[in-house]
Scaffold this motif. Structure first.
Motif, short mmCIF file in Angstrom:
data_model
loop_
_atom_site.label_atom_id
_atom_site.label_comp_id
_atom_site.label_asym_id
_atom_site.label_seq_id
_atom_site.Cartn_x
_atom_site.Cartn_y
_atom_site.Cartn_z
N GLU A 353 -10.60 -41.32 23.72
CA GLU A 353 -9.63 -39.72 24.37
C GLU A 353 -9.57 -39.90 22.88
N SER A 354 -9.37 -40.43 21.37
CA SER A 354 -8.89 -39.55 20.57
C SER A 354 -9.50 -39.09 19.81
N SER A 355 -9.07 -38.69 18.61
CA SER A 355 -9.80 -37.52 17.89
C SER A 355 -10.97 -38.19 17.11
N PRO A 356 -11.97 -36.58 17.02
CA PRO A 356 -13.35 -37.88 15.89
C PRO A 356 -12.73 -38.26 14.61
N GLU A 357 -11.75 -37.35 13.95
CA GLU A 357 -11.42 -38.21 12.69
C GLU A 357 -10.85 -38.34 12.93
N ARG A 358 -9.86 -39.69 13.58
CA ARG A 358 -9.40 -40.77 13.75
C ARG A 358 -10.12 -41.96 14.52
N ARG A 359 -11.43 -41.43 14.82
CA ARG A 359 -12.12 -42.68 14.88
C ARG A 359 -13.28 -42.95 13.60
N VAL A 360 -13.12 -42.22 13.48
CA VAL A 360 -13.83 -42.21 11.57
C VAL A 360 -13.08 -42.63 10.55
N ASN A 361 -12.35 -41.89 10.81
CA ASN A 361 -10.61 -42.77 9.32
C ASN A 361 -10.93 -44.21 10.02
N ALA A 362 -11.05 -44.66 11.54
CA ALA A 362 -10.17 -46.57 11.53
C ALA A 362 -12.41 -46.62 11.69
N ASP A 363 -13.20 -46.29 11.96
CA ASP A 363 -14.58 -47.24 11.12
C ASP A 363 -14.68 -47.43 9.53
N LEU A 364 -13.98 -46.37 8.59
CA LEU A 364 -14.38 -46.54 7.00
C LEU A 364 -13.42 -47.32 7.03
N HIS A 365 -11.86 -47.32 8.08
CA HIS A 365 -11.18 -48.97 6.93
C HIS A 365 -10.72 -49.82 7.81
N TRP A 366 -11.45 -50.18 8.53
CA TRP A 366 -11.08 -51.41 9.53
C TRP A 366 -11.45 -52.55 8.77
N ASP A 367 -10.11 -53.12 9.51
CA ASP A 367 -10.32 -54.46 8.35
C ASP A 367 -10.85 -55.61 9.34
N ALA A 368 -11.50 -57.19 8.93
CA ALA A 368 -11.77 -57.44 9.61
C ALA A 368 -10.86 -58.40 10.70
N GLU A 369 -9.77 -58.89 9.80
CA GLU A 369 -8.32 -59.21 10.38
C GLU A 369 -7.15 -58.39 11.78
N TYR A 370 -6.75 -57.45 11.10
CA TYR A 370 -5.68 -56.14 11.81
C TYR A 370 -6.47 -55.07 12.55
N GLY A 371 -8.13 -54.64 12.32
CA GLY A 371 -8.45 -53.22 12.85
C GLY A 371 -8.31 -52.28 12.10
N ASP A 372 -7.58 -51.17 12.52
CA ASP A 372 -7.35 -50.29 12.45
C ASP A 372 -6.06 -50.42 12.07
N ARG A 373 -5.11 -51.05 12.29
CA ARG A 373 -3.40 -51.25 12.53
C ARG A 373 -3.46 -50.94 10.40
N GLU A 374 -2.42 -50.27 9.94
CA GLU A 374 -1.78 -50.44 8.82
C GLU A 374 -0.61 -49.88 8.63
N ILE A 375 -0.34 -49.78 7.08
CA ILE A 375 1.03 -49.42 7.55
C ILE A 375 1.27 -47.63 6.39
N GLN A 376 1.23 -46.65 6.37
CA GLN A 376 1.45 -45.64 5.59
C GLN A 376 2.63 -44.69 5.46
#
Length: 428
Positions: A353-376
């Motif tokens: 249900e999420s955009s391909p861009e978001r899924r790709v970005n999450a995969d590229l920056h995935w954190d072992a502890e926090y996943g795609d969670r981050e602050i920007q």
């Protein structure tokens, strides 16, 4: 005329639909002058204007249509409900489609009143139908142009007034502020004009041009001046034509572009990082993987909003670790909203249900502890210290000891934001 950037056009030669240019901003006089220059260059161009002065009082709006030869239409329309959304749905879109069909070889310019945000119009154009056919069958949105008056720009962006204080509200429950609406208009635009009355730019014009570039680094920026009264008819005509060629039929509007404060989760920059003052203008990016302690962030809000003109982006709070929180700050105030769930908190079967861009970005920056969670977060202002903002935000993050406690303990922290971001979707 000074051009600060000139990306190429993306118009398809096969697209024969009339092109619609939106002029937006908190500078009605400058916006009107910009439209006049466009019709001077092309007398067949139709300019559509809405007066919302009677919207809340009588539920009516005044729509006027002009071309280079004068007034074409002047109508007062009574709406079913007196609000901006009804204006767009019941009159604006049908009028644009009718005009586009009546002059298929001509283009249109829509002058938006200050309280009408361009995103509302472009979104409605994308999904609405008129007479059973999509609006986009009849016309295409070519460009969204923010027109800024150097005499009022800073005061508007720093204003602590609500739209209601200026009798500009779009509905009885419209609590938007002047500064946030003005900032959104600039940030959503694909072209930003600084309307300079003098041909020779001084320091203040330069400073404001830098400020606009920092507020919207992904737009094309122009600094423009009016033809002088002493200009010959030929020279004035040439200036109008030059202006028109840089504003119309640029093909810069992208209906798929993410909203400014949601750019980060889609893999786009939320702003630029220019911590050294340029004419006093400072821009700062802040990124972190750990969440904010909700109570410490709440205490820091007045300083964060008060020391900068504008902030935008997304974050996460330790007390509500599943929620993507949108951040907007302007005019000394802060607005925070629910942007849905982090992918790390989303069942695998719902990722599609999420955009391909978001899924790709999450995969590229995935954190072992926090996943795609981050602050920007991105901040722009005049003479603020980027290092001090970063230090203040760092102090709001969980400490090593707090991070080690884990999400179960985080949810027990005192949270001034508790209940603010609980969407129906997560409670079902």
């Amino acid at each position: 005329m000074s051009q600060l950037a000139q990306p190429g056009s993306s118009i398809s030669p096969a697209d024969l639909r009339p092109a619609l240019t939106l002029l937006t901003g908190f500078a009605p006089t400058a916006t009107r002058e910009a439209a006049d220059l466009l019709t001077r260059a092309d007398p067949s161009l139709l300019t559509v204007t809405y007066d919302l002065a009677e919207l809340l009082v009588a539920g009516t709006v005044r729509r006027t249509v002009r071309d280079g030869r004068g007034l074409v239409e002047d109508e007062r329309v009574t709406l079913e409900h007196g609000c901006i959304n009804c204006t767009i749905r019941e009159d604006l879109l049908p009028a644009l489609v009718r005009l586009a069909r009546s002059r298929p070889a001509g283009d249109l310019v829509l002058l938006l009143p200050p309280s009408m945000e361009p995103e509302a119009v472009t979104t409605a154009c994308g999904w609405s139908h008129v007479d059973g056919a999509p609006v986009t069958d009849a016309l295409r949105i070519d460009s969204v142009v923010a027109v800024c008056d150097p005499g009022t720009l800073l005061e508007t962006l720093d204003s602590d007034q609500d739209l209601a204080d200026r009798r500009l509200q779009a509905a009885d429950d419209d609590t938007r502020s002047v500064s946030e609406v003005a900032a959104r208009q600039i940030e959503f635009a694909d072209t930003v004009l600084l309307w300079a009355p003098d041909s020779d730019l001084d320091y203040e014009h330069t400073r404001l041009a830098v400020l606009l570039q920092r507020l919207n680094p992904w737009a094309r920026h122009l600094v423009l001046d009016l033809p002088e009264p002493s200009d010959s008819a030929t020279l004035a005509s040439r200036k109008s034509a030059e202006f028109s060629s840089r504003i119309r039929r640029t093909g810069r509007f992208d209906p798929e572009a993410p909203e400014p404060y949601g750019r980060g989760i889609e893999g786009y920059a939320v702003g630029c990082h220019e911590p050294e003052p340029d004419c006093g203008v400072v821009a700062a990016l802040y990124r972190a993987r750990r969440p904010f302690h909700p109570d410490r962030l709440h205490q820091a809000l007045p300083t964060l909003a008060g020391s900068t003109l504008r902030g935008r982006g997304h974050l996460w709070l330790a007390g509500q670790p599943d929620v993507i929180v949108a951040w907007e700050s302007s005019g000394g105030g802060v607005s925070m909203g629910d942007m849905g769930r982090w992918l790390a908190a989303t069942p695998d079967e719902e990722w599609e249900e999420s955009s391909p861009e978001r899924r790709v970005n999450a995969d590229l920056h995935w954190d072992a502890e926090y996943g795609d969670r981050e602050i920007q977060l991105a901040f722009v202002g005049i003479h603020f210290e980027a290092d001090e903002i970063a230090a203040l935000l760092d102090a709001c993050l969980l400490t090593d000891a707090e991070a080690a406690e884990g999400p179960a303990a985080w949810r027990e922290y005192p949270d001034p934001f508790e209940g603010c971001f609980e969407s129906k979707e997560r409670n079902q």
